[in-house]
Design a protein around this motif. Structure first.
Motif, PDB file in Angstrom:
ATOM      1  N   GLU A  77      13.487   9.506 -56.364  1.00 21.21           N
ATOM      2  CA  GLU A  77      12.790  10.107 -55.824  1.00 21.21           C
ATOM      3  C   GLU A  77      12.307   9.454 -54.212  1.00 21.21           C
ATOM      4  N   TYR A  78      12.872   9.722 -52.396  1.00 22.59           N
ATOM      5  CA  TYR A  78      12.194   9.685 -51.534  1.00 22.59           C
ATOM      6  C   TYR A  78      11.495  10.502 -51.074  1.00 22.59           C
ATOM      7  N   SER A  79      10.767   9.515 -50.396  1.00 24.47           N
ATOM      8  CA  SER A  79      10.038   9.970 -49.644  1.00 24.47           C
ATOM      9  C   SER A  79       9.843  10.134 -47.718  1.00 24.47           C
ATOM     10  N   ILE A  80       9.496  11.306 -47.078  1.00 27.77           N
ATOM     11  CA  ILE A  80       9.000  10.701 -45.787  1.00 27.77           C
ATOM     12  C   ILE A  80       8.459  11.460 -45.057  1.00 27.77           C
ATOM     13  N   HIS A  81       8.130  10.745 -44.004  1.00 29.81           N
ATOM     14  CA  HIS A  81       7.020  11.144 -43.766  1.00 29.81           C
ATOM     15  C   HIS A  81       7.011  11.270 -42.004  1.00 29.81           C
ATOM     16  N   PHE A  82       6.575  12.760 -41.743  1.00 31.39           N
ATOM     17  CA  PHE A  82       7.514  12.726 -40.141  1.00 31.39           C
ATOM     18  C   PHE A  82       5.780  12.867 -39.090  1.00 31.39           C
ATOM     19  N   LEU A  83       5.520  11.672 -38.680  1.00 31.73           N
ATOM     20  CA  LEU A  83       3.966  11.486 -37.672  1.00 31.73           C
ATOM     21  C   LEU A  83       4.922  11.974 -36.550  1.00 31.73           C
ATOM     22  N   MET A  84       4.675  12.981 -36.163  1.00 34.51           N
ATOM     23  CA  MET A  84       5.052  14.094 -35.166  1.00 34.51           C
ATOM     24  C   MET A  84       4.811  14.889 -34.703  1.00 34.51           C
ATOM     25  N   GLY A  85       4.693  15.355 -33.194  1.00 32.05           N
ATOM     26  CA  GLY A  85       3.698  16.960 -33.251  1.00 32.05           C
ATOM     27  C   GLY A  85       4.754  17.748 -34.546  1.00 32.05           C
ATOM     28  N   SER A 127      -2.198  12.829 -32.183  1.00 33.31           N
ATOM     29  CA  SER A 127      -1.752  12.947 -30.700  1.00 33.31           C
ATOM     30  C   SER A 127      -2.624  11.831 -29.911  1.00 33.31           C
ATOM     31  N   SER A 128      -3.473  12.381 -30.464  1.00 29.82           N
ATOM     32  CA  SER A 128      -5.122  11.497 -29.043  1.00 29.82           C
ATOM     33  C   SER A 128      -5.305   9.564 -29.768  1.00 29.82           C
ATOM     34  N   ASP A 129      -5.130   9.364 -30.598  1.00 31.66           N
ATOM     35  CA  ASP A 129      -5.260   8.242 -31.409  1.00 31.66           C
ATOM     36  C   ASP A 129      -3.948   8.240 -32.555  1.00 31.66           C
ATOM     37  N   PRO A 130      -3.198   7.586 -31.539  1.00 36.77           N
ATOM     38  CA  PRO A 130      -2.118   7.266 -32.936  1.00 36.77           C
ATOM     39  C   PRO A 130      -2.666   6.177 -34.071  1.00 36.77           C
ATOM     40  N   LEU A 131      -2.700   5.129 -33.172  1.00 37.74           N
ATOM     41  CA  LEU A 131      -3.067   3.897 -33.815  1.00 37.74           C
ATOM     42  C   LEU A 131      -4.164   4.299 -34.950  1.00 37.74           C
TER      43      LEU A 131
END
Length: 240
Positions: A77-85, A127-131
Motif C-alpha cells: 500500500e502506498y499513499s499519495i497526497h496532492f497539495l494542489m488546486g 492556496s491562501s496559506d500553504p504553510l
C-alpha cells in the motif's frame, strides 16, 4: 451585378492571387499552426500526466523490490497526497499498478463546500496559506500525542507545485522527514529578456527561492522562458 459575372473574385482569391495553388495555401496554414500544436501538445501543462507516470513507475518498482526481498504476496500500500488546486491531476485512472495498492488524497473543492459560504474549501485554504494548512494537516515537530490525533499520517508520496514547495519545504523535509525525489516540468511560468548571469539570484525579482530558480530555457539569446515545476516528495516507511 458584378458578382453574377464570370470575372467575380472572392475576397480570399483577391488576397492570395489567381496563381496560388490551394495545396500550397493549405501547406502554409498547416505549417503556421505547428508551433501552436507543439506548445499545447508537448509543453503546456504537461506536468500532471508526467507526474502520474513517474509515480506509477516508481511505486511499481518499489513494490516489486519489497515483494522480492520480503517475499510478500499481498500488494503493498502506498499513499499519495496532492497539495494542489482543484482537479490539478488525474487520479486512479493513471495510477493503476498490479503490484501495489494506491490511495490518493487531494484537496476538497466539491460543490458541497463551494455552495456553503460558512465552509472554506481545503483548496482555498491551502492556496491562501500553504504553510498554515500544512501545519494543521500534518502537525509540527513539537506537537504532543493528543494534538497529533487530528492530523494525517505522512504519505508515501506528496505532490506540490514549485512555488508552494518553497513555502512548505521545511515542514515536509524537517517535520515529516520526506525528501524531494523529482522535479517535473509543468508549463511556462513567465517570459523575460535574456540575462547572461543566471547565477545572480538576487537579480531575479521573480525568483522566490534561494535554493533554485524556475527552470530557464533561452530562445535565440534574446528571451528567457521560465518553466514552472511540480515537485514530488517521498517518505520511506519502515513497513515498506
Amino acid at each position: 451585378d458584378s458578382r453574377d459575372g464570370r470575372n467575380y473574385k472572392s475576397p480570399l482569391n483577391s488576397m492570395i492571387g489567381d496563381n496560388t495553388s490551394p495545396k500550397l495555401l493549405l501547406a502554409v496554414l498547416i505549417l503556421l499552426n505547428y508551433p501552436h500544436l507543439f506548445y499545447l501538445g508537448i509543453i503546456h501543462q504537461r506536468g500532471p500526466i508526467a507526474v502520474n507516470q513517474f509515480l506509477a513507475s516508481t511505486i511499481d518498482k518499489k513494490a516489486r523490490e519489497v515483494s522480492q526481498s520480503k517475499k510478500v504476496e499481498n500488494p503493498q500500500e502506498y499513499s499519495i497526497h496532492f497539495l494542489m488546486g482543484c482537479h490539478s491531476a488525474p487520479l486512479y485512472s493513471h495510477l493503476h499498478t498490479p503490484s501495489a495498492q494506491v490511495n490518493a488524497w487531494y484537496l476538497d473543492c466539491s460543490p458541497n463546500c463551494r455552495s456553503n459560504p460558512e465552509i472554506v474549501c481545503e483548496s482555498d485554504s491551502f492556496s491562501s496559506d500553504p504553510l498554515g494548512f500544512a501545519l494543521s494537516v500534518y502537525g509540527s515537530s513539537g506537537d504532543d500525542d493528543c494534538s497529533k490525533e487530528d492530523t494525517k499520517e505522512p504519505p508515501s508520496f506528496l505532490v506540490v507545485m514549485q512555488d508552494d514547495a518553497v513555502v512548505i519545504g521545511n515542514v515536509l523535509m524537517d517535520n515529516l522527514k520526506m525528501s524531494r525525489v523529482a522535479s517535473i516540468r509543468h508549463t511556462v511560468k513567465f517570459l523575460s529578456w535574456h540575462r547572461h548571469n543566471h547565477d545572480d539570484i538576487a537579480s531575479y525579482d521573480q525568483c522566490i527561492s534561494h535554493e533554485r530558480c524556475h527552470d530557464v530555457v533561452t530562445l535565440f539569446s534574446l528571451i528567457d522562458i521560465h518553466f514552472d515545476h511540480m515537485e514530488v516528495f517521498y517518505k520511506s516507511h519502515p513497513s515498506l
